[in-house]
Design an enzyme around this catalytic site. Structure first.
Site: not given
Lengths: 298, 298
Positions: B203, B205, B236, B245
């Site tokens: 996952h 960013h 963010c 993301n």
């Protein structure tokens, strides 16, 4: 372990900006980039100002900067007329360029690839005779805006020809930002079969977000020199509004995190990025610059 | 070779957007994502609307979408109260979350890490008893906005605890987008020592531009499931204005180019991206979306 960064923002970046940037601002930008620790800066271009009016002030820019003895400044030279200007400018390095695809070369240089070689050879001969270092760019290595896929053998051939002319380093360009790490690995692995990695550089555009991933793939293959543009300055002439060169800030951030030594001070680099963003009056693509300015504001 | 994409835009993306997005637009977005071929969509969150007002309409969204039988829809569930709502919603999957760093966990969940385990265990037990699939998120695996570096053993411990609760997949999150490929390789290699790669997801960013490079590094380690957000939606919370993301369009573009099969139709995905960009009225970070819209305009 060292990685060299070739800052191309003042040339590849600014030649693709619509907004007018003053000569004074260009000079300040270059001096700030050098102050941040960049040792190789492509400062301008001696391409005919009719074609690239943004860089018509190449002479004034090179006259105005504070020349640092441990920095190599360079400029693009397309032909012997450009070479005359380069000669008068005091530069110790110039850069030649051509494409790995016939159609892009024709549209960009108005010559076939075969017709281009002798022109570049003449420029290289003259530059070498003057004691200059000569760099070479190969465009459209990873894809052509007109032809699509480009055979790797084209890039090998052009790389070989450039090295034969006495070019010390060939920068392999993803001109339209289509490459992915798999392709970078495949292409680079084939090219390093005939050419030492020290003679090669990766020139990636971030038009589709894969720029840094492509750098990481090229590092795996042994490439240790990368071109980038402060702020991610510039754009893509084939897709106006899309992103251009990878950002120097993002590149340095990633390389720092991977324990590569670039010699660049990220804080001072961000000052240069903030400066040129302010000058242009538009938000530049660099993510590290965005995150930095957001943190400063918060 | 297959890679699974978990689309988290409607949840992780929209929870970080300041602009109000109507329930109708969320429903349309989810249906468009599914039409593009995404098989896993995190549709909303059952976190207390006091904390995340952006997703207060979770029930209405889940009622409004056109449920597709070959898609798994999911939602975030923080505690038993959230679980009550999830139960009533008809979902067959929920997701638990906690941090690998004490301070972030405390600020985000208002509990120590030790206090969080039993809460999640109870939610997992209930969900499993109802025949649901339970996913787990570990935040701040690659860095904490408060503590900086996070020991890998923290992430291993949380991963282990989540799997013990019956979680089928643990998503390892670079919550603040600080990771670089080297760190991803190091962390993932340690975690896959105790845990099969099929149980893990990445996952990432893109706050500092390294998102896709990190995906490529995780692919090298054997990870085959990645979370991303349409358009690069979101941001963010620790650096307002910075990117959040990784973008689903950019991820799919890169994976296509690397011959990974995602099952996603990029053209239709771009329609979903263009749709939500239009709804939000701001340019989203996705580079592939930018290049696409620039090409359409040209």
């Amino acid at each position: 372990m060292k990685v060299q960064i070739v800052e191309v923002g003042p040339r590849d970046g600014l030649q693709n900006e619509k907004e007018h940037v003053s000569t004074a601002a260009k000079i300040q930008l270059i001096d700030k980039l050098v102050a941040a620790g960049l040792h190789r800066v492509e400062a301008s271009s001696f391409v005919n100002p009719k074609w690239i009016p943004q860089l018509a002030d190449a002479e004034e820019v090179l006259k105005g900067i504070t020349w640092s003895s441990d920095v190599t400044y360079s400029a693009l030279v397309p032909n012997v007329r450009g070479m005359e200007r380069a000669k008068a400018s005091g530069l110790t390095e110039i850069a030649l360029f051509m494409s790995a695809s016939e159609t892009h070369n024709k549209k960009n240089i108005n010559k076939t690839m075969e017709e281009t070689f002798p022109v570049l050879r003449e420029v290289a001969r003259e530059a070498l005779a003057l004691g200059m270092r000569v760099r070479g760019y190969v465009s459209t290595v990873f894809g052509c805006p007109y032809e699509g896929a480009v055979p790797i053998d084209n890039s090998r051939r052009v790389t070989h020809e450039l090295l034969e002319m006495g070019v010390f380093e060939v920068s392999l360009g993803d001109t339209i930002g289509v490459a992915t790490p798999k392709q970078v690995r495949e292409v680079m692995e084939k090219i390093v079969k005939d050419t030492a990695t020290e003679r090669l550089a990766g020139h990636f555009h971030d038009t589709r977000g894969t720029g840094l991933a492509n750098v990481a793939a090229a590092l795996d293959v042994g490439i240790r020199t990368f071109d980038s543009s402060i702020g991610g300055l510039g754009g893509c002439p084939y897709a106006p509004g899309a992103a251009g060169n990878i950002s120097t800030e993002d590149l340095v951030y990633m390389l720092n995190g991977m324990d590569w030594d670039t010699g660049v001070n990220l804080e001072r680099l961000l000052e240069a990025g903030a400066f040129i963003q302010e000058e242009l009056g538009r938000e530049l693509p660099s993510k590290v610059l965005k995150a930095h300015l957001a943190a400063v504001k918060a």
